[in-house]
Design an enzyme around this catalytic site. Structure first.
Site, PDB file in Angstrom:
ATOM      1  N   GLU A  42       3.938  -5.260   9.256  1.00 58.76           N
ATOM      2  CA  GLU A  42       4.171  -4.630  10.464  1.00 58.76           C
ATOM      3  C   GLU A  42       3.335  -5.577  11.280  1.00 58.76           C
ATOM      4  O   GLU A  42       2.045  -5.596  11.107  1.00 58.76           O
ATOM      5  CB  GLU A  42       3.676  -3.117  10.391  1.00 58.76           C
ATOM      6  CG  GLU A  42       3.639  -2.222  11.546  1.00 58.76           C
ATOM      7  CD  GLU A  42       2.930  -1.096  11.624  1.00 58.76           C
ATOM      8  OE1 GLU A  42       2.121  -0.700  12.377  1.00 58.76           O
ATOM      9  OE2 GLU A  42       3.152  -0.282  10.659  1.00 58.76           O
ATOM     10  N   HIS A  70       4.454  -1.022   3.570  1.00 60.60           N
ATOM     11  CA  HIS A  70       3.945  -2.250   4.345  1.00 60.60           C
ATOM     12  C   HIS A  70       2.507  -2.374   4.684  1.00 60.60           C
ATOM     13  O   HIS A  70       1.613  -1.654   4.102  1.00 60.60           O
ATOM     14  CB  HIS A  70       4.487  -2.246   5.630  1.00 60.60           C
ATOM     15  CG  HIS A  70       3.929  -0.967   6.619  1.00 60.60           C
ATOM     16  ND1 HIS A  70       4.840   0.281   6.803  1.00 60.60           N
ATOM     17  CD2 HIS A  70       3.112  -1.074   7.251  1.00 60.60           C
ATOM     18  CE1 HIS A  70       3.854   0.974   7.356  1.00 60.60           C
ATOM     19  NE2 HIS A  70       2.853   0.323   7.741  1.00 60.60           N
ATOM     20  N   HIS A  93      -3.874  -2.218   7.770  1.00 59.97           N
ATOM     21  CA  HIS A  93      -3.838  -0.992   6.756  1.00 59.97           C
ATOM     22  C   HIS A  93      -2.702  -1.685   5.675  1.00 59.97           C
ATOM     23  O   HIS A  93      -1.868  -2.024   5.999  1.00 59.97           O
ATOM     24  CB  HIS A  93      -3.700   0.294   7.100  1.00 59.97           C
ATOM     25  CG  HIS A  93      -2.384   0.448   7.974  1.00 59.97           C
ATOM     26  ND1 HIS A  93      -2.254   0.381   9.301  1.00 59.97           N
ATOM     27  CD2 HIS A  93      -1.014   0.865   7.622  1.00 59.97           C
ATOM     28  CE1 HIS A  93      -1.093   0.848   9.600  1.00 59.97           C
ATOM     29  NE2 HIS A  93      -0.294   1.149   8.471  1.00 59.97           N
ATOM     30  N   ARG A  97      -2.536  -6.985  13.461  1.00 56.86           N
ATOM     31  CA  ARG A  97      -2.385  -6.718  14.983  1.00 56.86           C
ATOM     32  C   ARG A  97      -2.150  -8.199  15.183  1.00 56.86           C
ATOM     33  O   ARG A  97      -2.955  -9.384  14.765  1.00 56.86           O
ATOM     34  CB  ARG A  97      -3.739  -6.266  15.283  1.00 56.86           C
ATOM     35  CG  ARG A  97      -3.882  -4.672  15.240  1.00 56.86           C
ATOM     36  CD  ARG A  97      -5.237  -4.283  15.375  1.00 56.86           C
ATOM     37  NE  ARG A  97      -5.397  -2.881  15.006  1.00 56.86           N
ATOM     38  CZ  ARG A  97      -5.791  -2.390  13.957  1.00 56.86           C
ATOM     39  NH1 ARG A  97      -6.380  -3.168  13.077  1.00 56.86           N
ATOM     40  NH2 ARG A  97      -5.731  -1.080  13.766  1.00 56.86           N
ATOM     41  N   GLU A 127      -2.701   3.955   4.545  1.00 52.66           N
ATOM     42  CA  GLU A 127      -1.898   4.862   5.143  1.00 52.66           C
ATOM     43  C   GLU A 127      -1.036   5.510   4.078  1.00 52.66           C
ATOM     44  O   GLU A 127      -0.601   4.962   3.712  1.00 52.66           O
ATOM     45  CB  GLU A 127      -1.050   4.402   6.254  1.00 52.66           C
ATOM     46  CG  GLU A 127      -0.195   5.274   6.954  1.00 52.66           C
ATOM     47  CD  GLU A 127       0.641   4.689   7.968  1.00 52.66           C
ATOM     48  OE1 GLU A 127       0.981   5.338   9.009  1.00 52.66           O
ATOM     49  OE2 GLU A 127       0.855   3.591   8.110  1.00 52.66           O
ATOM     50  N   ASN A 178      -0.721  -4.412  20.538  1.00 47.70           N
ATOM     51  CA  ASN A 178      -1.238  -3.305  21.466  1.00 47.70           C
ATOM     52  C   ASN A 178      -1.167  -4.320  23.085  1.00 47.70           C
ATOM     53  O   ASN A 178      -1.503  -5.271  23.117  1.00 47.70           O
ATOM     54  CB  ASN A 178      -2.723  -3.166  21.228  1.00 47.70           C
ATOM     55  CG  ASN A 178      -2.851  -2.302  19.778  1.00 47.70           C
ATOM     56  OD1 ASN A 178      -2.130  -1.361  19.575  1.00 47.70           O
ATOM     57  ND2 ASN A 178      -3.664  -2.734  19.166  1.00 47.70           N
TER      58      ASN A 178
END
Length: 137
Positions: free
Chosen positions: A54, A5, A72, A9, A115, A58
């Protein structure tokens, strides 16, 4: 290695999910983490659920400037320790070592986070278990 993925944000999850649904993607899973104060929403095109975006929300307000809203790329690897060793041998800094036998972060030459995820979890092993972080990942 398998592509998993990309993460971005988001400040308004409902609006962002609605946008991606208009684009043709569907929500495939959602994780609310009260301790970490964040929500992860995974979206994918029908029939292509292996390639996901994704959406990370937050809960505490943050300003995402300088491209920080892009998080990422993620790849599943066969053996996270062997992959990290191969990268280190090639001169790559391991920003977040795989101390837990499951997850590591590295950066591209242009400072994009990658990642690396182990399928499952390997037992903690040295030198990884005691290796400090090398910075923001």
């Amino acid at each position: 290695m398998k592509y998993l993925h990309s993460m971005i944000r988001v400040t308004d999850p409902a609006a962002t999910v609605a946008f991606f649904e208009l684009l043709g993607l569907r929500e495939v899973r959602r994780i609310d983490n009260e301790k970490g104060r964040f929500t992860l929403i995974f979206m994918a095109a029908p029939g292509d659920e292996d390639a996901q975006v994704e959406l990370t929300h937050n809960w505490d307000p943050e300003r995402y400037d300088g491209g920080r809203n892009f998080g990422h790329l993620a790849y599943r690897v066969d053996n996270i320790y062997e992959t990290c060793q191969r990268l280190m041998d090639g001169g790559v800094t391991i920003n977040r070592p795989p101390r837990d036998g499951h997850m590591a972060f590295v950066r591209t030459p242009d400072n994009i986070s990658i990642e690396l995820l182990q399928d499952g979890q390997l037992p903690p092993a040295e030198p990884w278990a005691s290796m400090p972080n090398e910075g923001v990942w």
